[in-house]
Design an enzyme around this catalytic site. Structure first.
Site, PDB file in Angstrom:
ATOM      1  N   HIS A  97     -17.897   8.208  11.040  1.00  0.00           N
ATOM      2  CA  HIS A  97     -17.663   7.242  12.117  1.00  0.00           C
ATOM      3  C   HIS A  97     -16.317   6.527  11.998  1.00  0.00           C
ATOM      4  CE1 HIS A  97     -21.686   7.932  13.406  1.00  0.00           C
ATOM      5  NE2 HIS A  97     -21.712   6.916  14.238  1.00  0.00           N
ATOM      6  N   GLU A 120     -22.868  14.155  24.921  1.00  0.00           N
ATOM      7  CA  GLU A 120     -21.416  14.060  25.128  1.00  0.00           C
ATOM      8  C   GLU A 120     -20.852  15.281  25.833  1.00  0.00           C
ATOM      9  OE1 GLU A 120     -22.869  13.268  22.265  1.00  0.00           O
ATOM     10  OE2 GLU A 120     -22.452  11.126  22.013  1.00  0.00           O
TER      11      GLU A 120
END
Lengths: 325, 337
Positions: A129, A60
């Protein structure tokens, strides 16, 4: 107008902008053959090829930084970060580079970069998450933070994001990808930043939300009308930086009550910013303290019942309204 | 720690007389500029963090002179030397250090963040290795636009321990990007010797990412120049990235705040014997390119330029408070770009 789902509106926006401007390209994890974790890029690899729809490794920080670099060199990259949770490992690039380079260079460079990411809990994915970090990104000067609640806005705001000469964090609520709505067909349909939408009008209270929480506000307004004979203004902020406080203030001066709703934690959250600005600009019009309905102060639990209890609900919004009467 | 042997055989274009003159001039300019910065810091003219480059001049001058004008540079926070070698005006760099309107960044950036877009000098970056993914994006842009310019990314050995180093090298390798990775290994990440920080030699770690990787003497400007020329030829031909580890040494502390408790004065003196400027001067005298009087004249010329930079910086006004909010975002004019 065409009725479509949120994910299709998002895809259509990207597709149209890629057709319009060959400087636009996409990269991200599994956005190619897989079609994106939430199917937002499905079909785009076939149409535009692997140079412009680029699958990346799970890096990322690397891919956001690569987006910054390509933007510095004249391209308009869209980097899809699968979920907002993973943006946490790319924060250096977003916060230290993307948001600051224009300022720090004395205006010499700018970073036309679109970062798309999925946000929100409610899918039993556990604490790592299920984040809602919109407010965190809104904290940083130099970033634009877009949080659409409806497919038509999602398309117009995303197209507008590709034309912005500065970095845009475009945040999509996972619970809304399948939501349907009317979407303008006009390829120049743009929704301007910093303009809230009043999606429902009333006189007793102002309900303020963005992204998923707009829908809670909307359902709460239904319940207030049907069960309590109260009517509510529902304001969809659409972008939280820039923030259209004028629309909120105008409404509050009329309804004299406000409830701010968001999925993120209440402590230090963005709802507190809105509440503070209402206090600064409409204190004399308030008949009750501004209420915040937000996520409970816990890491998101996996258990379904516990997770439901941790997230704000329309019932919580109704209760907050009734307690201020 | 000791400086190792150069791995590659140096070939490529040998620098002609004129280029050697330029190397000597630029290395001297950096040396004297940095020494003046130290003086200006102690006099309170320069504030914030100040990381000086003395000792490492051969890296900037050798590597950057191998570039074309359209190649792009990103570097770390010890960046004055790189900016000077790229031809950024000393006046404007000094004015930036003085935080004045005449500075490269109008006083918004400071020592660690020098930018000059007109020179394709796309910034000093102060988060260790944070600019390495940006170099990936530059390389990607070169490939996507089908142009043969390259990106030079300069970083220190301290960056090798960061995740962004590894992400960036991997991305550049899998996408075959025209990026020259240039590691200035000055032996210490702040005060920690790199031997204590890394599981392997830097150039060997890089080699694991399937790119040519060499270790060179970063205190020999001719060797740095040749190695970077080779690297650029490699990346321009579409062969993907190239890695250079240049062994070098900084004479001063990590920053002006460094008490240097981690090394001895004897070690510093040992490296000063290998000084890049002295080495080039000796070889140029031996080759009859200069003599002592012309060298002294060059020093005087450089000193005059540095004094002029200080005078320029001093005369430049501070930014007005009304400009506080300038440049947060670029204005939207209906089109991106």
């Amino acid at each position: 107008m065409t009725e479509m789902r949120m994910r299709d509106a998002i895809r259509e926006a990207m597709r149209e902008e890629m057709l319009r401007d060959d400087r636009v390209f996409l990269m991200g994890e599994d956005i190619g053959a897989y079609g994106g974790s939430y199917a937002c890029t499905r079909g785009l690899l076939d149409e535009f090829g692997p140079e412009r729809v680029r699958d990346t490794p799970i890096s990322e920080s690397g891919i956001v930084g690569a987006g910054v670099g390509a933007a510095l060199a004249g391209f308009i990259p869209m980097v899809e970060i699968m979920t907002i949770n993973f943006s946490l490992v790319a924060l250096d690039q977003i916060v230290n580079n993307a948001s600051k380079l224009h300022y720090m260079s004395g205006g010499q460079v700018n970073v036309p970069l679109v970062l798309r990411m999925a946000s929100g809990g409610g899918s039993q994915l556990g604490a790592t998450h299920s984040h809602s970090l919109e407010g965190m990104f809104a904290h940083f000067p130099g970033l634009t933070v877009v949080c659409p609640a409806f497919p038509g806005d999602a398309k117009g705001l995303l197209k507008r994001s590709f034309r912005e000469p500065n970095p845009v964090v475009f945040i999509e609520h996972t619970a809304l990808y399948g939501a349907r709505g009317e979407v303008p067909d006009d390829p120049d349909h743009l929704v301007e930043f910093g303009q809230a939408a009043t999606v429902r009008s009333g006189k007793d209270v102002t309900l303020v939300g963005y992204s998923g929480s707009v829908h809670q506000c909307y359902r709460a307004a239904d319940m207030l009308a049907e069960e309590h004979g109260l009517t509510a203004d529902v304001i969809d902020l659409r972008t939280i930086r820039p923030l259209d406080m004028s629309s909120v203030i105008r409404s509050v001066r009329r309804t004299n009550r406000a409830v701010v709703v968001e999925d993120d934690w209440k402590f230090g959250g963005f709802a507190g910013e809105i509440a503070a600005q209402i206090m600064e600009r409409a204190f004399d019009w308030l008949d009750a303290p501004v209420a915040r309905v937000a996520g409970k102060d816990v890491p998101m639990p996996y258990n379904r019942n516990l997770e439901y209890a941790a997230l704000p609900s329309e019932e919580d919004v109704v209760e907050a309204v009734l307690s201020m009467l | 720690m000791s400086v190792g042997q150069a791995i590659p055989t140096m070939v490529g274009e040998p620098p002609d007389d004129e280029l050697q003159q330029r190397f000597l001039y630029e290395m001297l300019l950096i040396r004297r500029f940095e020494e003046k910065c130290a003086e200006m810091y102690t006099r309170g003219k320069i504030r914030g963090f100040l990381h000086l480059y003395t000792g490492e001049e051969a890296c900037a001058v050798g590597a950057i002179n191998a570039l074309r004008d359209d190649d792009k540079i990103v570097t770390h926070y010890r960046d004055h030397g790189h900016a000077l070698a790229r031809g950024v005006e000393p006046n404007r760099i000094m004015a930036e250090l003085f935080a004045r309107v005449g500075g490269t960044n109008e006083g918004r950036g400071g020592s660690m963040h020098i930018f000059d877009v007109s020179k394709n000098f796309l910034g000093g970056y102060a988060i260790v290795a944070g600019h390495m993914p940006i170099a990936v994006g530059l390389g990607l842009a070169a490939n996507l636009s089908d142009e043969d310019w390259a990106a030079l990314c300069i970083f220190g050995d301290g960056g090798v321990g960061e995740g962004e180093f590894h992400e960036a090298l991997n991305l550049a390798a899998i996408w075959k990007l025209p990026v020259v990775w240039f590691c200035e290994n000055n032996g210490y990440g702040m005060g920690v010797p790199f031997d204590d920080s890394l599981a392997n030699d830097v150039y060997k770690i890089a080699a694991a990412y399937q790119m040519p990787s060499v270790r060179i003497d970063g205190m020999d400007v001719l060797e740095v120049y040749s190695a970077t020329q080779l690297a650029l030829a490699h990346v321009r031909e579409g062969n993907g990235p190239y890695f250079i580890e240049a062994l070098t040494y900084r004479y001063r502390g990590h920053s002006m705040a460094d008490p240097e408790l981690y090394r001895t004065k004897a070690e510093v003196e040992e490296y000063r014997k290998r000084d890049a400027i002295e080495r080039l001067k000796r070889s140029m005298i031996a080759d009859g390119l200069i003599d002592e009087p012309t060298y002294q004249a060059l020093v005087a010329q450089v000193d005059a330029e540095v004094d002029e930079a200080v005078a320029f910086a001093d005369a430049s006004p501070e930014p007005g408070l009304h400009t506080l909010y300038d440049h947060i975002t670029k204005e939207y004019e209906g089109e991106s770009g």
